[in-house]
Scaffold this active site. Structure first.
Site, short mmCIF file in Angstrom:
data_model
loop_
_atom_site.label_atom_id
_atom_site.label_comp_id
_atom_site.label_asym_id
_atom_site.label_seq_id
_atom_site.Cartn_x
_atom_site.Cartn_y
_atom_site.Cartn_z
N ASP A 171 0.88 -1.16 0.00
CA ASP A 171 0.00 0.00 0.00
C ASP A 171 0.92 1.22 0.00
OD1 ASP A 171 -1.53 2.20 0.74
OD2 ASP A 171 -2.76 1.07 2.16
N SER A 183 -2.95 15.09 -13.00
CA SER A 183 -4.24 14.99 -13.72
C SER A 183 -4.61 16.38 -14.22
CB SER A 183 -5.32 14.52 -12.73
OG SER A 183 -6.61 14.64 -13.29
N TYR A 197 -10.08 15.25 -4.51
CA TYR A 197 -9.23 14.60 -5.52
C TYR A 197 -8.39 15.66 -6.23
CZ TYR A 197 -7.93 12.02 -9.77
OH TYR A 197 -7.22 11.45 -10.80
N LYS A 220 -4.20 16.24 -6.47
CA LYS A 220 -3.43 16.29 -7.72
C LYS A 220 -2.69 17.62 -7.86
CE LYS A 220 -4.28 12.08 -9.03
NZ LYS A 220 -3.19 11.09 -9.08
N1 LIG Z 1 -8.53 7.42 -15.36
C1 LIG Z 1 -8.39 8.72 -15.57
O1 LIG Z 1 -9.18 9.36 -16.28
C2 LIG Z 1 -7.25 9.48 -14.94
C3 LIG Z 1 -7.07 10.82 -15.32
C4 LIG Z 1 -6.03 11.56 -14.76
C5 LIG Z 1 -5.20 10.97 -13.82
N2 LIG Z 1 -5.40 9.66 -13.47
C6 LIG Z 1 -4.49 9.10 -12.47
O2 LIG Z 1 -3.76 8.03 -13.05
C7 LIG Z 1 -3.47 7.05 -12.05
C8 LIG Z 1 -3.96 5.68 -12.48
O3 LIG Z 1 -5.36 5.76 -12.71
P1 LIG Z 1 -6.23 4.58 -13.37
O4 LIG Z 1 -7.31 5.24 -14.14
O5 LIG Z 1 -5.36 3.58 -14.02
O6 LIG Z 1 -6.90 3.97 -12.02
P2 LIG Z 1 -7.39 2.48 -11.69
O7 LIG Z 1 -8.29 2.63 -10.52
O8 LIG Z 1 -7.88 1.79 -12.91
O9 LIG Z 1 -6.03 1.75 -11.23
C9 LIG Z 1 -5.33 2.19 -10.10
C10 LIG Z 1 -4.45 1.08 -9.57
O10 LIG Z 1 -3.78 1.58 -8.41
C11 LIG Z 1 -3.89 0.63 -7.37
N3 LIG Z 1 -3.89 1.31 -6.08
C12 LIG Z 1 -4.83 2.14 -5.57
N4 LIG Z 1 -4.50 2.54 -4.34
C13 LIG Z 1 -3.32 1.93 -4.05
C14 LIG Z 1 -2.48 1.93 -2.90
N5 LIG Z 1 -2.80 2.62 -1.80
N6 LIG Z 1 -1.34 1.19 -2.94
C15 LIG Z 1 -1.03 0.47 -4.03
N7 LIG Z 1 -1.78 0.43 -5.14
C16 LIG Z 1 -2.93 1.15 -5.14
C17 LIG Z 1 -5.22 -0.08 -7.61
O11 LIG Z 1 -5.24 -1.37 -6.98
C18 LIG Z 1 -5.25 -0.16 -9.13
O12 LIG Z 1 -4.63 -1.33 -9.61
C19 LIG Z 1 -4.11 7.56 -10.76
O13 LIG Z 1 -3.16 8.25 -9.97
C20 LIG Z 1 -5.18 8.52 -11.26
O14 LIG Z 1 -5.52 9.49 -10.30
C21 LIG Z 1 -6.39 8.90 -14.01
#
Ligand SMILES: NC(=O)c1ccc[n+]([C@@H]2O[C@H](COP(=O)([O-])OP(=O)(O)OC[C@H]3O[C@@H](n4cnc5c(N)ncnc54)[C@H](O)[C@@H]3O)[C@@H](O)[C@H]2O)c1
Length: 260
Positions: free
Chosen positions: A63, A143, A156, A160
């Protein structure tokens, strides 16, 4: 010769979504990959995909909000893969809640994962690069919500913005060690995170399931949602030598939503 031949990268949150795409893209560019996440079975599947690309891989269940766990993950990466060159602090969580309704528990959880998780990742990676007397690249997930505050996504967005702040400070503090620190700022990426964001918007606003995601995607100038691979392409640039003169930046790659 590929741009990341001989390099080792640790990608957090790489069991799915953007992190998985980053792991696979960096492997295609020649890097061996350590995968950190919380689900062993999903991590194993991505590790197998990395190996099928001809690269070494290892997994570490942790984590990121636990400082010691992040340090242990980096030690594991070095021991298992014989080096450590690139840290991608990708893992993060979303939270859809009007500011009026945010509870202390919810605020604590997202601040711990999205801010402390990145803080420990930066700190532990820089310490390892220093101990190994080598340069390194640290890459963080920001983000578009780290550039503009979005309604229902206030906390959130705050986390970011904080990632950008940590990126700027760390870039300056570690520059003399030959470490660069940058972030990527995606827009609307079709991952499980957005499935959950959309579901929560439906719950709170009464919108139909799928409606909020469609509304946001319809607003993208380039006319489609971002793919995890779109994000991974930019992260490969940040991990490779072409970004050597760049540090402290968090560029927006979002298909045209937020303009800076
Ligand atoms: N999806 C979007 O539109 C988007 C846009 C901008 C930024 N982001 C950022 O990109 C990153 C990845 O997003 P995503 O869309 O792939 O999300 P997702 O939820 O599909 O995947 C996130 C992964 O991180 C893991 N995770 C979460 N908390 C954790 C912790 N405390 N310790 C270890 N692992 C942990 C989860 O198990 C999961 O496998 C994030 O930081 C998110 O904020 C996503």
């Amino acid at each position: 010769m590929k741009i990341l031949d001989g390099k080792v990268a640790l990608v957090t949150g790489a069991a799915q979504g953007i992190g998985r795409a980053i792991a696979l893209r960096l492997a295609r560019e020649g890097a061996d990959i350590a995968i950190l996440d919380m689900d062993n079975a999903k991590m194993k599947a991505v590790a197998d995909e990395v190996q099928s690309l001809g690269r070494k891989s290892t997994t570490f269940k942790a984590d990121i909000s636990g400082r010691d766990e992040v340090y242990a993950a980096i030690d594991h990466t070095e021991n298992a893969l014989g080096g450590f060159d690139i840290m991608v602090n990708n893992a993060g969580i979303a939270q859809v809640q009007p500011i009026a309704d945010v509870t202390a528990k919810e605020a604590e959880q997202i601040l711990k994962v999205n801010i402390e998780g990145v803080l420990w990742g930066i700190q532990a990676a820089a310490k390892k690069f220093h101990d190994r007397k080598q340069k390194g690249k640290i890459i963080n997930a920001a983000s578009i919500a780290g550039h503009d505050g979005f309604p229902m996504l206030g906390v959130y967005s705050a986390t970011k913005f904080a990632v950008r702040a940590l990126t700027q400070s760390a870039a300056q503090e570690y520059a003399s060690d030959g470490i660069t620190v940058n972030s990527y700022s995606p827009g609307i990426v079709g991952t499980d995170m957005w499935v959950e964001i959309d579901r929560r918007f439906a719950e709170i606003t009464g919108a139909k399931v799928g409606e909020t995601y469609k509304k946001y995607v319809d607003g993208i100038a380039l006319g489609r949602a971002q793919t995890p691979e779109d994000v991974a392409a930019f992260v490969a640039f940040l991990a490779g030598p072409d970004s050597d003169y760049m540090t402290g930046q968090s560029p927006i790659i979002d298909g045209g939503i937020v303009y800076r």
